[in-house]
Motif scaffolding. Structure first.
Motif, PDB file in Angstrom:
ATOM      1  N   TYR A  49       1.632   2.534  -4.657  1.00  0.00           N
ATOM      2  CA  TYR A  49       2.488   1.345  -4.588  1.00  0.00           C
ATOM      3  C   TYR A  49       3.744   1.631  -3.757  1.00  0.00           C
ATOM      4  CZ  TYR A  49       5.646  -2.416  -5.781  1.00  0.00           C
ATOM      5  OH  TYR A  49       6.524  -3.470  -5.696  1.00  0.00           O
ATOM      6  N   ASP A  85      -7.109   3.279  -6.109  1.00  0.00           N
ATOM      7  CA  ASP A  85      -5.708   2.903  -5.906  1.00  0.00           C
ATOM      8  C   ASP A  85      -5.549   1.443  -5.462  1.00  0.00           C
ATOM      9  OD1 ASP A  85      -4.794   5.420  -6.603  1.00  0.00           O
ATOM     10  OD2 ASP A  85      -4.682   6.123  -4.521  1.00  0.00           O
ATOM     11  N   PRO A  88      -2.478  -1.006  -7.304  1.00  0.00           N
ATOM     12  CA  PRO A  88      -1.067  -0.939  -6.897  1.00  0.00           C
ATOM     13  C   PRO A  88      -0.867  -1.282  -5.415  1.00  0.00           C
ATOM     14  CG  PRO A  88      -1.909   1.262  -7.372  1.00  0.00           C
ATOM     15  CD  PRO A  88      -2.959   0.282  -7.798  1.00  0.00           C
ATOM     16  N   ARG A  91      -1.032  -5.028  -5.184  1.00  0.00           N
ATOM     17  CA  ARG A  91       0.203  -5.634  -5.683  1.00  0.00           C
ATOM     18  C   ARG A  91       1.271  -5.629  -4.592  1.00  0.00           C
ATOM     19  NH1 ARG A  91       4.340  -2.977  -8.966  1.00  0.00           N
ATOM     20  NH2 ARG A  91       2.798  -1.360  -9.294  1.00  0.00           N
TER      21      ARG A  91
END
Length: 130
Positions: A49, A85, A88, A91
């Motif tokens: 992220y 992954d 994240p 997002r």
């Protein structure tokens, strides 16, 4: 066809490999694959992220330098070293683009230039006339 190249974002890779961070030809803007590296150091090591958020800051600067914006982006390609992954990274992608929703490809790759890098992102945009 006029070609504009953004000034380097300062990475050694750009100079050593001989490429531009972003190129604009007519209304098409392409931002090179971008990883989360600043001053030769990985930003947010092993944090998908944090790295994606940093990458989108670099992408935003590149787009702006060539008279484009996130609203002009039509395609993103995201290369990850671990497909798990995706949440994240997704997002950060969603936060950056909001309602724009570009077409997107997510691909898992064997490695990136440093072991603590999680992803690389490239972007294509169709900008308004400059």
């Amino acid at each position: 066809m006029p070609r504009r190249i953004e000034h380097t974002s300062g990475t050694d890779w750009e100079a050593e490999f001989g490429y531009a961070r972003a190129v604009r030809v007519d209304n098409t803007v392409r931002v090179s694959g971008t990883v989360a590296v600043e001053d030769g150091e990985t930003v947010a090591p092993n944090d998908p992220y944090g790295q994606a958020s940093h990458i989108f800051e670099v992408v935003d600067e590149a787009l702006d330098a060539l008279d484009a914006s996130p609203e002009d982006v039509v395609v993103t390609r995201v290369y990850v070293v671990d497909f798990d992954d995706w949440e994240p990274i997704g997002r950060a992608h969603r936060e950056f683009f909001g309602d724009v929703k570009p077409a997107t490809t997510l691909l898992e790759v064997a490695s990136l230039p440093a072991p603590d890098l999680c992803l690389e992102i490239e972007v294509e945009a169709v900008a308004k006339d400059a």
